[in-house]
Scaffold this motif. Structure first.
Motif, PDB file in Angstrom:
ATOM      1  N   ARG A  22       0.853  -1.177   0.000  1.00  0.00           N
ATOM      2  CA  ARG A  22       0.000   0.000   0.000  1.00  0.00           C
ATOM      3  C   ARG A  22       0.894   1.235   0.000  1.00  0.00           C
ATOM      4  O   ARG A  22       1.999   1.208   0.528  1.00  0.00           O
ATOM      5  N   ARG A  23       0.403   2.291  -0.621  1.00  0.00           N
ATOM      6  CA  ARG A  23       1.188   3.520  -0.710  1.00  0.00           C
ATOM      7  C   ARG A  23       0.852   4.448   0.443  1.00  0.00           C
ATOM      8  O   ARG A  23      -0.313   4.619   0.814  1.00  0.00           O
ATOM      9  N   ALA A  24       1.881   5.059   0.976  1.00  0.00           N
ATOM     10  CA  ALA A  24       1.675   6.034   2.037  1.00  0.00           C
ATOM     11  C   ALA A  24       1.057   7.300   1.460  1.00  0.00           C
ATOM     12  O   ALA A  24       1.392   7.716   0.349  1.00  0.00           O
ATOM     13  N   ASN A  25       0.172   7.892   2.218  1.00  0.00           N
ATOM     14  CA  ASN A  25      -0.475   9.126   1.778  1.00  0.00           C
ATOM     15  C   ASN A  25       0.395  10.330   2.122  1.00  0.00           C
ATOM     16  O   ASN A  25       0.024  11.204   2.905  1.00  0.00           O
ATOM     17  N   LEU A  26       1.548  10.350   1.517  1.00  0.00           N
ATOM     18  CA  LEU A  26       2.512  11.432   1.685  1.00  0.00           C
ATOM     19  C   LEU A  26       2.649  12.099   0.328  1.00  0.00           C
ATOM     20  O   LEU A  26       3.095  11.469  -0.637  1.00  0.00           O
ATOM     21  N   TYR A  27       2.261  13.378   0.227  1.00  0.00           N
ATOM     22  CA  TYR A  27       1.999  13.957  -1.082  1.00  0.00           C
ATOM     23  C   TYR A  27       2.965  15.091  -1.455  1.00  0.00           C
ATOM     24  O   TYR A  27       3.384  15.888  -0.615  1.00  0.00           O
ATOM     25  N   GLY A  28       3.252  15.152  -2.748  1.00  0.00           N
ATOM     26  CA  GLY A  28       4.071  16.218  -3.322  1.00  0.00           C
ATOM     27  C   GLY A  28       4.570  15.777  -4.683  1.00  0.00           C
ATOM     28  O   GLY A  28       4.439  14.613  -5.074  1.00  0.00           O
ATOM     29  N   ALA A  29       5.151  16.708  -5.448  1.00  0.00           N
ATOM     30  CA  ALA A  29       5.643  16.371  -6.787  1.00  0.00           C
ATOM     31  C   ALA A  29       6.581  17.455  -7.291  1.00  0.00           C
ATOM     32  O   ALA A  29       6.466  18.625  -6.912  1.00  0.00           O
ATOM     33  N   ASP A  30       7.497  17.037  -8.159  1.00  0.00           N
ATOM     34  CA  ASP A  30       8.345  17.970  -8.895  1.00  0.00           C
ATOM     35  C   ASP A  30       7.660  18.217 -10.232  1.00  0.00           C
ATOM     36  O   ASP A  30       7.789  17.430 -11.170  1.00  0.00           O
ATOM     37  N   VAL A  31       6.910  19.310 -10.328  1.00  0.00           N
ATOM     38  CA  VAL A  31       6.046  19.557 -11.479  1.00  0.00           C
ATOM     39  C   VAL A  31       6.829  20.244 -12.591  1.00  0.00           C
ATOM     40  O   VAL A  31       7.424  21.298 -12.388  1.00  0.00           O
ATOM     41  N   ARG A  32       6.797  19.656 -13.783  1.00  0.00           N
ATOM     42  CA  ARG A  32       7.465  20.225 -14.948  1.00  0.00           C
ATOM     43  C   ARG A  32       6.480  20.658 -16.028  1.00  0.00           C
ATOM     44  O   ARG A  32       6.820  21.465 -16.880  1.00  0.00           O
ATOM     45  N   ASP A 311       7.589  20.842  -5.233  1.00  0.00           N
ATOM     46  CA  ASP A 311       6.603  21.090  -4.182  1.00  0.00           C
ATOM     47  C   ASP A 311       5.162  20.996  -4.652  1.00  0.00           C
ATOM     48  O   ASP A 311       4.254  21.441  -3.963  1.00  0.00           O
ATOM     49  N   GLY A 312       4.909  20.467  -5.850  1.00  0.00           N
ATOM     50  CA  GLY A 312       3.546  20.192  -6.250  1.00  0.00           C
ATOM     51  C   GLY A 312       2.801  21.369  -6.841  1.00  0.00           C
ATOM     52  O   GLY A 312       3.331  22.124  -7.659  1.00  0.00           O
ATOM     53  N   VAL A 313       1.549  21.547  -6.414  1.00  0.00           N
ATOM     54  CA  VAL A 313       0.618  22.494  -7.036  1.00  0.00           C
ATOM     55  C   VAL A 313       0.087  23.463  -5.988  1.00  0.00           C
ATOM     56  O   VAL A 313      -0.223  23.073  -4.854  1.00  0.00           O
ATOM     57  N   TYR A 314      -0.027  24.734  -6.405  1.00  0.00           N
ATOM     58  CA  TYR A 314      -0.641  25.761  -5.567  1.00  0.00           C
ATOM     59  C   TYR A 314      -1.815  26.368  -6.327  1.00  0.00           C
ATOM     60  O   TYR A 314      -1.705  26.666  -7.519  1.00  0.00           O
ATOM     61  N   ASN A 332       5.100  12.040  -6.152  1.00  0.00           N
ATOM     62  CA  ASN A 332       6.417  12.138  -6.781  1.00  0.00           C
ATOM     63  C   ASN A 332       7.407  12.767  -5.788  1.00  0.00           C
ATOM     64  O   ASN A 332       7.859  13.887  -5.945  1.00  0.00           O
ATOM     65  N   LEU A 333       7.715  12.006  -4.704  1.00  0.00           N
ATOM     66  CA  LEU A 333       8.597  12.492  -3.647  1.00  0.00           C
ATOM     67  C   LEU A 333       9.826  11.603  -3.530  1.00  0.00           C
ATOM     68  O   LEU A 333       9.747  10.372  -3.685  1.00  0.00           O
ATOM     69  N   THR A 334      10.964  12.225  -3.225  1.00  0.00           N
ATOM     70  CA  THR A 334      12.200  11.480  -2.982  1.00  0.00           C
ATOM     71  C   THR A 334      12.372  11.291  -1.481  1.00  0.00           C
ATOM     72  O   THR A 334      12.473  12.262  -0.725  1.00  0.00           O
ATOM     73  N   ILE A 335      12.378  10.039  -1.063  1.00  0.00           N
ATOM     74  CA  ILE A 335      12.531   9.681   0.349  1.00  0.00           C
ATOM     75  C   ILE A 335      13.977   9.245   0.558  1.00  0.00           C
ATOM     76  O   ILE A 335      14.430   8.260  -0.035  1.00  0.00           O
ATOM     77  N   ALA A 353      13.575  14.826   0.741  1.00  0.00           N
ATOM     78  CA  ALA A 353      14.640  15.747   0.337  1.00  0.00           C
ATOM     79  C   ALA A 353      14.426  16.224  -1.086  1.00  0.00           C
ATOM     80  O   ALA A 353      13.752  15.569  -1.889  1.00  0.00           O
ATOM     81  N   PHE A 354      15.006  17.370  -1.370  1.00  0.00           N
ATOM     82  CA  PHE A 354      15.011  17.950  -2.714  1.00  0.00           C
ATOM     83  C   PHE A 354      13.585  18.166  -3.226  1.00  0.00           C
ATOM     84  O   PHE A 354      13.310  18.002  -4.400  1.00  0.00           O
ATOM     85  N   GLY A 355      12.700  18.535  -2.318  1.00  0.00           N
ATOM     86  CA  GLY A 355      11.293  18.738  -2.669  1.00  0.00           C
ATOM     87  C   GLY A 355      10.787  20.122  -2.364  1.00  0.00           C
ATOM     88  O   GLY A 355       9.583  20.298  -2.136  1.00  0.00           O
ATOM     89  N   GLY A 356      11.703  21.113  -2.338  1.00  0.00           N
ATOM     90  CA  GLY A 356      11.255  22.463  -2.053  1.00  0.00           C
ATOM     91  C   GLY A 356      10.607  22.541  -0.684  1.00  0.00           C
ATOM     92  O   GLY A 356      11.149  22.048   0.313  1.00  0.00           O
ATOM     93  N   GLU A 357       9.413  23.153  -0.636  1.00  0.00           N
ATOM     94  CA  GLU A 357       8.711  23.284   0.634  1.00  0.00           C
ATOM     95  C   GLU A 357       8.246  21.935   1.185  1.00  0.00           C
ATOM     96  O   GLU A 357       7.893  21.833   2.360  1.00  0.00           O
ATOM     97  N   SER A 358       8.247  20.904   0.344  1.00  0.00           N
ATOM     98  CA  SER A 358       7.868  19.569   0.816  1.00  0.00           C
ATOM     99  C   SER A 358       8.973  18.906   1.624  1.00  0.00           C
ATOM    100  O   SER A 358       8.731  17.940   2.344  1.00  0.00           O
ATOM    101  N   SER A 359      10.192  19.383   1.484  1.00  0.00           N
ATOM    102  CA  SER A 359      11.317  18.754   2.166  1.00  0.00           C
ATOM    103  C   SER A 359      11.150  18.852   3.675  1.00  0.00           C
ATOM    104  O   SER A 359      10.563  19.800   4.200  1.00  0.00           O
ATOM    105  N   GLY A 360      11.696  17.870   4.374  1.00  0.00           N
ATOM    106  CA  GLY A 360      11.638  17.880   5.821  1.00  0.00           C
ATOM    107  C   GLY A 360      11.388  16.495   6.381  1.00  0.00           C
ATOM    108  O   GLY A 360      11.513  15.485   5.679  1.00  0.00           O
TER     109      GLY A 360
END
Length: 638
Positions: A22-32, A311-314, A332-335, A353-360
């Protein structure tokens, strides 16, 4: 594992529906790439640097992966376009070269390649005639190509190199604009002749995007590495606008379809807005966001949607006065690290990491189902995370800029040495107070639970991974360094004679004469026994290219996990098991970065990935049959 028979002519891979994962509900993406369907203002498509394509049907409030997996593994989805027939096109460039041009007729569920003869072409831009869905242009590092039959065949119409952007005059597809790393060109006769359009531009002007005014197609805007430019006459003359910008690198520029004087510009330092047709600009919102793309639609006045790097979508519904982060469904997160809490059941931590505001650092208290981001105080990018039972030093983090420790995971203190930056790739716990670390400056150790660190003498070469094992009857620290595999027996460092010279991960299984040391990397995995004299004797290991190995502990039992995209399986060497066991990878494209065993549930483990977030496995492993003699190689380890 069941093989899928695919008649598709694209290298597209689906995620298998294994019930154990199952996938963890941890969200974000490097949007191009981020676009709105012209015929439906609440349908959006999003492309990521990890080769994924997502869709939203509720105006960017939530996202789904229509394919259930990564359609373009190893490629960056740089551009998406919906043609007048409603087909979705994707233009991608490969992280290791080449590119993909593909089309989907069902909203991204299935894709068909449309790049015969252009497989080695690194695609950086695509444009489609709004009146003729079969007229397609693509640009890239080696020129511009045109198709008049929907991508069935292509002809080269320009030798322009390093093409970054393309645009078609909506009145005639014979007028084409091409933006490159050094200014742009235009053709008015379908590519027979080309004209340099640079009057008023600085020489090295990288044209990231070209936007044609829908009300006056002679008027064109470009976003560049040096602010923004506008032309009223198809590029014959340009005027540069920079008043109000705090930075010069502008990735995208979009004209408000409901207000001709309102223009938005996305930059490496947030969003900018102009109310006077581009003459003056002012910053909006968070300047730490790298805005790659902006989406507007005439049927949704006041709505502004941003695709952000890492950091995904605003989303804003009030003319960009306020924004809400809307990333539900984007994974689309790097763990870089996953750590299960041995003191609290169901507690697990992960570093993004390397996820902008998603990092932490994130925490889950329900075995990975839901996650909360800890409000850390300006912690650098975390590369390795350790959770302990020590009330004072509860957390240790190895970061891009040194060592940090914390009692609560929120307030962090930088450990010594703090006078110069050290990249810490791996922190390894030896006992309650002794730790080791693989860093860019060699192997470091701490004797006070991680509050201060010093480099071990004789370990100056960069180290990327390490594991605890034995040399003869002595405990030893094995380190994978730029000079090969070395071992520390408590008094001195010894080079392991005959060990593999290169690798990216290292793990140790077993003790005494049955101990095996594994080194894995792009060239596969090697296994060997190391005797008391530090000599390596190779034994057979699984045939696995682009492999990684990870050590794991539960109570006093040690595990070794081996992952490989080639095998599509994760192998595990378990305690008291002489044979390898296996279970499927969480997805067919997963590149595993971290593995953590649940201390309280023997059938649960957590897996962090590069660009696919976190997966949780719950179930039993199976006997590994494919390589029977591999099991024999480790038979003596117990």
């Amino acid at each position: 594992m069941r093989k899928l028979l695919i008649s598709l002519v694209i290298l597209i891979l689906a995620t298998p529906a294994f019930a154990q994962w199952r996938r963890a509900n941890l969200y974000g993406a490097d949007v191009r790439a981020l676009i709105i369907d012209p015929s439906n203002p609440d349908t959006l498509y999003l492309g990521t640097s990890g080769g994924e394509v997502y869709v939203s049907t509720d105006g960017a409030k939530s996202w789904q992966n229509p394919r259930g997996g990564i359609p373009f593994p190893g490629y960056v989805v740089d551009h998406l376009v919906v043609d007048r027939k409603g087909r979705l096109w994707a233009a991608c460039w490969g992280a290791w070269g080449g590119g993909v041009i593909a089309v989907s007729e069902d909203g991204g569920r299935n894709w068909i390649r449309r790049d015969a003869g252009l497989e080695d072409f690194s695609v950086r831009a695509i444009a489609i005639d709004p009146h003729d869905a079969d007229f397609v242009l693509v640009g890239g590092l080696t020129g511009v190509y045109r198709s008049t039959d929907g991508g069935e065949s292509w002809s080269k119409i320009s030798d322009q190199i390093n093409v970054e952007s393309l645009a078609l005059d909506p009145r005639t597809h014979d007028r084409i604009y091409v933006g490159t790393w050094r200014q742009g060109t235009r053709t008015d006769d379908g590519g027979k002749t080309w004209k340099l359009i640079n009057n008023g531009m600085v020489l090295d002007t990288d044209m990231f995007s070209i936007t044609i005014d829908r009300y006056n197609p002679d008027k064109v805007w470009v976003s560049t590495c040096g602010w923004v430019y506008n032309t009223p006459n198809r590029g014959e003359n340009w005027t540069r606008y920079r008043d109000g910008f705090n930075n010069r690198r502008i990735h995208d520029i979009e004209l408000d379809p409901c207000d001709q004087d309102s223009i938005y510009a996305g930059s490496v330092a947030g969003l900018y807005h102009s109310h006077d047709g581009g003459k003056t600009w002012y910053s909006i919102g968070d300047e730490s966001l790298v805005v790659n793309t902006i989406a507007l639609h005439p049927q949704r006045p006041g709505r502004v949607i941003l695709g952000v790097e890492g950091d995904g979508v605003y989303l804003s519904n009030d003319d960009a006065k306020t924004f809400t982060r809307t990333c539900d469904g984007l994974r689309n997160l790097t763990i870089t690290s996953v750590a299960a809490d041995a003191a609290q059941p169901k507690n697990v931590y992960a570093s993004v990491a390397f996820g902008g505001e998603s990092s932490g650092i994130y925490r889950s208290t329900d075995s990975g189902t839901t996650w909360t981001r800890l409000a850390t105080n300006d912690l650098p990018q975390v590369l390795s995370l350790v959770v302990t039972e020590d009330a004072e030093v509860r957390f240790l983090a190895g970061t891009e800029k040194g060592f940090f420790w914390s009692s609560d995971g929120v307030q962090w203190t930088q450990a010594q040495p703090a006078s110069f930056p050290i990249r810490v790739d791996k922190v390894l716990r030896f006992n309650n107070v002794r730790y080791f670390a693989a860093t860019s400056e060699g192997v470091f150790t701490s004797r006070d639970s991680g509050k201060s660190w010093y480099r071990l003498a004789g370990a100056d070469n960069r180290a990327v991974d390490m594991a605890i094992g034995n040399l003869g009857d002595k405990h030893a620290l094995f380190a994978l360094t730029s000079a090969g595999v070395i071992a520390f027996d408590g008094t001195q460092w010894l080079a392991i004679d005959g060990a593999p010279a290169k690798g990216r991960t290292l793990a140790v299984r077993g003790t005494g004469e049955g101990q095996l040391v594994f080194v894995a990397g792009a060239q596969g995995v090697k296994a060997g026994r190391v005797n008391a004299d530090a000599k390596w004797s190779e034994v057979e290991a699984p045939d696995a290219q682009f492999a990684s190995v990870f050590g794991g502990w539960r109570s006093n039992d040690s595990f070794v996990f081996l992952t490989s995209r080639q095998q599509q399986q994760m192998l595990v060497a378990e305690p008291r098991e002489s044979e390898w066991r296996s279970f499927p990878l969480p997805s067919r494209t997963a590149e595993v970065t971290s593995v953590a065993l649940d201390p309280f549930n023997p059938d649960r483990l957590y897996v962090g990935t590069l660009g696919e977030g976190i997966f949780i496995y719950e179930g039993k492993s199976e006997k590994y049959e494919a390589k029977k003699k591999v099991a024999e190689a480790v038979a003596g380890t117990n």
